[in-house]
Write an enzyme that holds these catalytic residues in place. Structure first.
Site, PDB file in Angstrom:
ATOM      1  CG  ASP A  39      -2.189  -3.746  -3.748  1.00  0.00           C
ATOM      2  OD1 ASP A  39      -2.095  -2.503  -3.386  1.00  0.00           O
ATOM      3  OD2 ASP A  39      -1.215  -4.304  -3.637  1.00  0.00           O
TER       4      ASP A  39
ATOM      5  CG  ASN B 132      -6.239  -0.452   4.345  1.00  0.00           C
ATOM      6  OD1 ASN B 132      -6.939  -0.999   3.861  1.00  0.00           O
ATOM      7  ND2 ASN B 132      -4.948  -0.198   4.225  1.00  0.00           N
TER       8      ASN B 132
HETATM    9  C1  FPP Z   1      -5.420  -1.008  -2.195  1.00  0.00           C
HETATM   10  O1  FPP Z   1      -4.932  -0.033  -2.929  1.00  0.00           O
HETATM   11  C2  FPP Z   1      -6.806  -0.435  -2.018  1.00  0.00           C
HETATM   12  C3  FPP Z   1      -7.319   0.116  -0.948  1.00  0.00           C
HETATM   13  C4  FPP Z   1      -6.936   0.037   0.396  1.00  0.00           C
HETATM   14  C5  FPP Z   1      -8.824   0.492  -1.073  1.00  0.00           C
HETATM   15  C6  FPP Z   1      -9.794  -0.133  -2.129  1.00  0.00           C
HETATM   16  C7  FPP Z   1     -11.017   0.696  -1.837  1.00  0.00           C
HETATM   17  C8  FPP Z   1     -11.752   0.750  -3.109  1.00  0.00           C
HETATM   18  C9  FPP Z   1     -11.501   0.007  -4.268  1.00  0.00           C
HETATM   19  C10 FPP Z   1     -13.075   1.734  -3.131  1.00  0.00           C
HETATM   20  C11 FPP Z   1     -14.062   1.465  -2.279  1.00  0.00           C
HETATM   21  C12 FPP Z   1     -14.632   0.048  -2.641  1.00  0.00           C
HETATM   22  C13 FPP Z   1     -15.941  -0.576  -2.880  1.00  0.00           C
HETATM   23  C14 FPP Z   1     -16.176  -2.001  -2.556  1.00  0.00           C
HETATM   24  C15 FPP Z   1     -16.931   0.384  -3.511  1.00  0.00           C
HETATM   25  P1  FPP Z   1      -3.258   0.794  -2.570  1.00  0.00           P
HETATM   26  O2  FPP Z   1      -4.024   2.286  -2.248  1.00  0.00           O
HETATM   27  O3  FPP Z   1      -2.682  -0.032  -1.518  1.00  0.00           O
HETATM   28  O4  FPP Z   1      -2.568   0.674  -4.000  1.00  0.00           O
HETATM   29  P2  FPP Z   1      -1.034   1.084  -3.840  1.00  0.00           P
HETATM   30  O5  FPP Z   1      -0.683  -0.183  -3.259  1.00  0.00           O
HETATM   31  O6  FPP Z   1      -0.733   1.151  -5.380  1.00  0.00           O
HETATM   32  O7  FPP Z   1      -0.699   2.306  -3.084  1.00  0.00           O
END
Ligand code: FPP
Length: 246
Positions: free
Chosen positions: A28, A76
């Site tokens: 996150d 998501n």
């Molecule tokens: C949460 O941060 C993150 C995600 C929903 C996406 C995670 C995906 C990756 C790290 C990239 C692809 C993965 C791999 C395994 C190569 P957020 O967007 O909710 O952050 P925020 O809460 O600060 O908005």
């Protein structure tokens, strides 16, 4: 200065000869990391994907048995289309790269979630990585993709009911139920790490987390590194796990 020193010392306290078997991570904070830098959210995901690669490599190098990461949840899909496409594009890129290195790295990969709705190309890459993974032993990385803990439990219940109706399943108990989960055969996570300071599970491993130790840190996922992993492990090693006993 004092605080920094303390944090550094705590990372050194991690005993890497007595690792937990299974660490799970809610990756996150990508969006906040990008916002802080005046970058688009997608740049945060790109940095987060790099962090995933670094952390997974470190886990393999220190001999961790299982690493599970939450890459994309069933919720998501509510995000803007460009953001979803960017995350899928990153998965594509990193899977392709992983396929090229898996034999050398001896990292096995498994996917938890309903991958049937993903693009044919991603599904093909997923099948290929899963197939290569059957050929060797080594650190197992589980990527949760279109995954929801409740969804997993409902699917498992449905699949069990089908088998039971056909006379193909015995009476239900916890062990049998687990064999219907995406995580079948994988030990429950000992430690769940949540960067970015949020104290919730967000539908991650709802069944499997029953006795997991939780570790929350304010560090945003793209800023995570091996020292943060060591700090989380050191904190875990100070815990007293009782599993309901005394
Ligand atoms: C949460 O941060 C993150 C995600 C929903 C996406 C995670 C995906 C990756 C790290 C990239 C692809 C993965 C791999 C395994 C190569 P957020 O967007 O909710 O952050 P925020 O809460 O600060 O908005």
């Amino acid at each position: 200065m004092g605080l920094l020193f303390k944090a550094r010392k705590r990372a050194e306290e991690a005993d890497l000869s007595a690792l937990p078997r299974h660490i799970a991570i809610i990756m996150d904070g990508n969006g906040r990391w990008a916002k802080k830098r005046g970058l688009p959210r997608t740049a945060g995901h790109a940095a987060g994907a790099e962090t995933f690669r670094r952390v997974a490599t470190w886990c393999k190098d220190v001999g961790l048995e299982y690493l599970t990461v939450y890459a994309f949840s069933t919720e998501n899909w509510k995000r803007p289309r460009e953001e979803i496409e960017a995350i899928m594009g990153l998965l594509d890129k990193y899977l392709l790269e992983a396929i090229g290195r898996m034999e050398r790295d001896r990292v096995r990969m498994r996917f938890f979630g309903d991958t049937s709705v993903l693009s044919p190309r991603l599904r093909e890459l997923i099948e290929k990585t899963a197939e290569i993974s059957t050929h060797f032993e080594g650190c197992q990385v589980n990527i949760c993709l279109n995954y929801g803990g409740r969804d997993e439990i409902v699917r498992a219940a449905r699949a069990y009911a089908e088998d039971f109706k056909k006379g193909a399943a015995d009476d239900l108990n916890e062990e049998l139920f687990e064999s219907y989960l995406y995580s079948a055969g994988v030990p429950d996570p000992d430690l769940i790490i949540r960067p970015s300071g949020e104290y919730r599970l967000s539908n991650f491993l709802m069944w499997q987390s029953a006795y997991s130790e939780l570790y929350v840190t304010d560090v945003l996922w793209p800023d995570f590194d091996q020292n943060e992993m060591k700090r989380a492990i050191a904190a875990y090693q100070r815990r007293n796990r009782r599993y309901g006993g005394i």
